[in-house]
Design a protein around this motif. Sequence first.
Motif, PDB file in Angstrom:
ATOM      1  N   ASP A 239       1.909  31.197 -20.937  1.00 28.78           N
ATOM      2  CA  ASP A 239       1.510  31.268 -19.394  1.00 28.78           C
ATOM      3  C   ASP A 239       2.074  30.113 -18.592  1.00 28.78           C
ATOM      4  O   ASP A 239       2.486  30.409 -17.322  1.00 28.78           O
ATOM      5  CB  ASP A 239       0.088  31.240 -19.156  1.00 28.78           C
ATOM      6  CG  ASP A 239      -0.814  32.467 -19.965  1.00 28.78           C
ATOM      7  OD1 ASP A 239       0.169  33.349 -20.085  1.00 28.78           O
ATOM      8  OD2 ASP A 239      -1.736  32.199 -20.468  1.00 28.78           O
ATOM      9  N   ARG A 240       2.177  28.698 -19.233  1.00 27.24           N
ATOM     10  CA  ARG A 240       2.801  27.630 -18.324  1.00 27.24           C
ATOM     11  C   ARG A 240       4.160  28.178 -18.261  1.00 27.24           C
ATOM     12  O   ARG A 240       4.640  28.010 -16.935  1.00 27.24           O
ATOM     13  CB  ARG A 240       2.578  26.458 -19.091  1.00 27.24           C
ATOM     14  CG  ARG A 240       3.539  25.340 -18.622  1.00 27.24           C
ATOM     15  CD  ARG A 240       2.625  24.906 -17.325  1.00 27.24           C
ATOM     16  NE  ARG A 240       3.359  23.473 -16.758  1.00 27.24           N
ATOM     17  CZ  ARG A 240       3.407  23.272 -15.474  1.00 27.24           C
ATOM     18  NH1 ARG A 240       2.772  24.083 -14.578  1.00 27.24           N
ATOM     19  NH2 ARG A 240       3.897  22.228 -15.079  1.00 27.24           N
ATOM     20  N   ALA A 241       4.904  28.772 -18.933  1.00 26.64           N
ATOM     21  CA  ALA A 241       6.405  29.175 -18.680  1.00 26.64           C
ATOM     22  C   ALA A 241       6.672  30.259 -17.584  1.00 26.64           C
ATOM     23  O   ALA A 241       7.381  29.815 -16.663  1.00 26.64           O
ATOM     24  CB  ALA A 241       6.949  29.530 -19.914  1.00 26.64           C
ATOM     25  N   ARG A 242       5.544  31.073 -17.454  1.00 21.62           N
ATOM     26  CA  ARG A 242       5.687  32.119 -16.489  1.00 21.62           C
ATOM     27  C   ARG A 242       5.292  31.386 -14.893  1.00 21.62           C
ATOM     28  O   ARG A 242       5.787  32.062 -14.098  1.00 21.62           O
ATOM     29  CB  ARG A 242       4.541  33.112 -16.619  1.00 21.62           C
ATOM     30  CG  ARG A 242       5.133  33.934 -17.979  1.00 21.62           C
ATOM     31  CD  ARG A 242       4.258  34.954 -18.174  1.00 21.62           C
ATOM     32  NE  ARG A 242       4.432  35.974 -19.561  1.00 21.62           N
ATOM     33  CZ  ARG A 242       3.569  35.943 -20.533  1.00 21.62           C
ATOM     34  NH1 ARG A 242       2.666  34.587 -20.647  1.00 21.62           N
ATOM     35  NH2 ARG A 242       3.983  36.244 -21.719  1.00 21.62           N
ATOM     36  N   SER A 243       4.724  30.306 -15.116  1.00 18.59           N
ATOM     37  CA  SER A 243       4.421  29.750 -13.875  1.00 18.59           C
ATOM     38  C   SER A 243       5.682  28.816 -13.234  1.00 18.59           C
ATOM     39  O   SER A 243       5.555  28.504 -12.049  1.00 18.59           O
ATOM     40  CB  SER A 243       3.379  28.808 -13.651  1.00 18.59           C
ATOM     41  OG  SER A 243       3.476  27.664 -14.650  1.00 18.59           O
ATOM     42  N   LEU A 244       6.660  28.643 -14.226  1.00 18.22           N
ATOM     43  CA  LEU A 244       7.738  27.918 -13.810  1.00 18.22           C
ATOM     44  C   LEU A 244       8.813  28.579 -12.913  1.00 18.22           C
ATOM     45  O   LEU A 244       8.901  30.054 -12.950  1.00 18.22           O
ATOM     46  CB  LEU A 244       8.453  27.160 -14.824  1.00 18.22           C
ATOM     47  CG  LEU A 244       7.579  26.372 -15.663  1.00 18.22           C
ATOM     48  CD1 LEU A 244       8.451  25.918 -17.105  1.00 18.22           C
ATOM     49  CD2 LEU A 244       7.163  25.319 -15.022  1.00 18.22           C
ATOM     50  N   ASP A 245       9.674  28.048 -12.080  1.00 22.82           N
ATOM     51  CA  ASP A 245      10.512  28.732 -11.222  1.00 22.82           C
ATOM     52  C   ASP A 245      11.871  28.809 -12.228  1.00 22.82           C
ATOM     53  O   ASP A 245      12.813  28.069 -12.284  1.00 22.82           O
ATOM     54  CB  ASP A 245      11.110  28.173 -10.208  1.00 22.82           C
ATOM     55  CG  ASP A 245      11.800  28.653  -9.121  1.00 22.82           C
ATOM     56  OD1 ASP A 245      12.306  29.767  -9.702  1.00 22.82           O
ATOM     57  OD2 ASP A 245      12.087  28.356  -8.037  1.00 22.82           O
ATOM     58  N   LEU A 246      12.033  29.764 -13.211  1.00 19.62           N
ATOM     59  CA  LEU A 246      13.055  29.772 -14.148  1.00 19.62           C
ATOM     60  C   LEU A 246      14.280  30.419 -13.418  1.00 19.62           C
ATOM     61  O   LEU A 246      15.097  29.829 -14.027  1.00 19.62           O
ATOM     62  CB  LEU A 246      12.549  30.910 -15.236  1.00 19.62           C
ATOM     63  CG  LEU A 246      11.467  30.468 -16.086  1.00 19.62           C
ATOM     64  CD1 LEU A 246      11.174  31.714 -17.074  1.00 19.62           C
ATOM     65  CD2 LEU A 246      11.739  29.485 -16.840  1.00 19.62           C
ATOM     66  N   ALA A 247      14.122  31.036 -12.562  1.00 18.39           N
ATOM     67  CA  ALA A 247      15.268  31.443 -11.572  1.00 18.39           C
ATOM     68  C   ALA A 247      16.112  30.212 -11.298  1.00 18.39           C
ATOM     69  O   ALA A 247      17.409  30.044 -11.270  1.00 18.39           O
ATOM     70  CB  ALA A 247      15.008  32.206 -10.568  1.00 18.39           C
ATOM     71  N   ALA A 248      15.528  29.327 -10.616  1.00 17.80           N
ATOM     72  CA  ALA A 248      15.997  27.981 -10.293  1.00 17.80           C
ATOM     73  C   ALA A 248      16.604  27.013 -11.353  1.00 17.80           C
ATOM     74  O   ALA A 248      17.704  26.427 -11.242  1.00 17.80           O
ATOM     75  CB  ALA A 248      14.904  27.095  -9.632  1.00 17.80           C
ATOM     76  N   ILE A 249      15.744  27.227 -12.583  1.00 17.97           N
ATOM     77  CA  ILE A 249      16.196  26.386 -13.855  1.00 17.97           C
ATOM     78  C   ILE A 249      17.642  27.125 -14.029  1.00 17.97           C
ATOM     79  O   ILE A 249      18.642  26.377 -14.390  1.00 17.97           O
ATOM     80  CB  ILE A 249      15.609  26.513 -14.641  1.00 17.97           C
ATOM     81  CG1 ILE A 249      13.989  25.713 -14.537  1.00 17.97           C
ATOM     82  CG2 ILE A 249      15.988  25.742 -16.087  1.00 17.97           C
ATOM     83  CD1 ILE A 249      13.094  25.852 -15.479  1.00 17.97           C
ATOM     84  N   LEU A 250      17.895  28.693 -14.101  1.00 18.00           N
ATOM     85  CA  LEU A 250      18.953  29.203 -14.654  1.00 18.00           C
ATOM     86  C   LEU A 250      20.213  28.888 -13.611  1.00 18.00           C
ATOM     87  O   LEU A 250      21.178  28.778 -13.937  1.00 18.00           O
ATOM     88  CB  LEU A 250      18.670  30.609 -14.800  1.00 18.00           C
ATOM     89  CG  LEU A 250      17.848  30.923 -16.054  1.00 18.00           C
ATOM     90  CD1 LEU A 250      17.258  32.425 -15.890  1.00 18.00           C
ATOM     91  CD2 LEU A 250      18.618  30.662 -17.308  1.00 18.00           C
ATOM     92  N   ALA A 251      19.769  28.924 -12.267  1.00 17.87           N
ATOM     93  CA  ALA A 251      20.749  28.552 -11.213  1.00 17.87           C
ATOM     94  C   ALA A 251      21.196  27.026 -11.404  1.00 17.87           C
ATOM     95  O   ALA A 251      22.649  27.143 -11.341  1.00 17.87           O
ATOM     96  CB  ALA A 251      20.071  28.692  -9.948  1.00 17.87           C
ATOM     97  N   ALA A 252      20.597  26.542 -11.860  1.00 21.66           N
ATOM     98  CA  ALA A 252      20.976  24.810 -11.953  1.00 21.66           C
ATOM     99  C   ALA A 252      21.978  24.652 -13.121  1.00 21.66           C
ATOM    100  O   ALA A 252      22.913  24.065 -13.313  1.00 21.66           O
ATOM    101  CB  ALA A 252      19.888  23.840 -12.275  1.00 21.66           C
TER     102      ALA A 252
END
Length: 256
Positions: A239-252
């Motif tokens: 649940d915590r991971a789903r609240s993160l901006d994974l798209a931004a992490i992947l873009a970085a």
Amino acid sequence: FCEGDAGTGKTALASALAQVLNAPLIRLQCYEGIDAAQALYDWDFPRQLLHLRAAEAAGVTDAERLESEVYDRRFLIARPVLRALQTSPSVLLIDEVDRADDEFEAFLLEVLSEYTITIPEIGTLRAEQPPVVVLTSNRTREVHDALKRRCLYHWFDHPSFDRELAIVRRRQPQVTERLAAQVTAVVQALRGEDLLKPPGVAETIDWAEALHALGATELDAELAIRTLGAVLKYREDADRARSLDLAAILAASRAG
């Protein structure tokens, strides 16, 4: 003595040592309630009983002879510690020693100090060449200083991005370099969160393998969310991971 979070490579060190030394790896998995008999030896009671019945059927009545035959080495079941002492060379992995109790620690201290075992029915057995012993701990409790003092100590921390990526590429060469880098970047970001169980290197490798099995060549936020079960093992962490901006992490990670 290797200490650190689960999944950081402590057990893998023992496997690597066994390969380098060209020696068998003998593993003793510790758990709550383990005792000396489960680590050292036991007698094969069913075979002993069959031997006695066979001797009785053959008319053997010499009690002293029967006793010496029953406690022969052929009826001895060697557990991991005894097998390691009898195998030269060998690597003995005592895994998750922190799960065992104080009495078992004291037993290990005694055996590993002299590398000898006394079996009342047979005598004292001594290792011709002591095994290389690797003890691991996930630090669920503190292991006594008396045991640590007799060991070389190494703390296993989570690796840097470059080192973890190199491990993933080595263990999963079929995974594309981009996918391996993206998986590693997300896992590194997840470790920075307040998770119940931060993922280890083992989970990074598993996630990369799972994504490759699904035919992925790169990772996006949607695919990451759908496959979180390969890397996170608690609902709260997912649940915590789903609240993160994974798209931004992947873009970085792509920019890096």
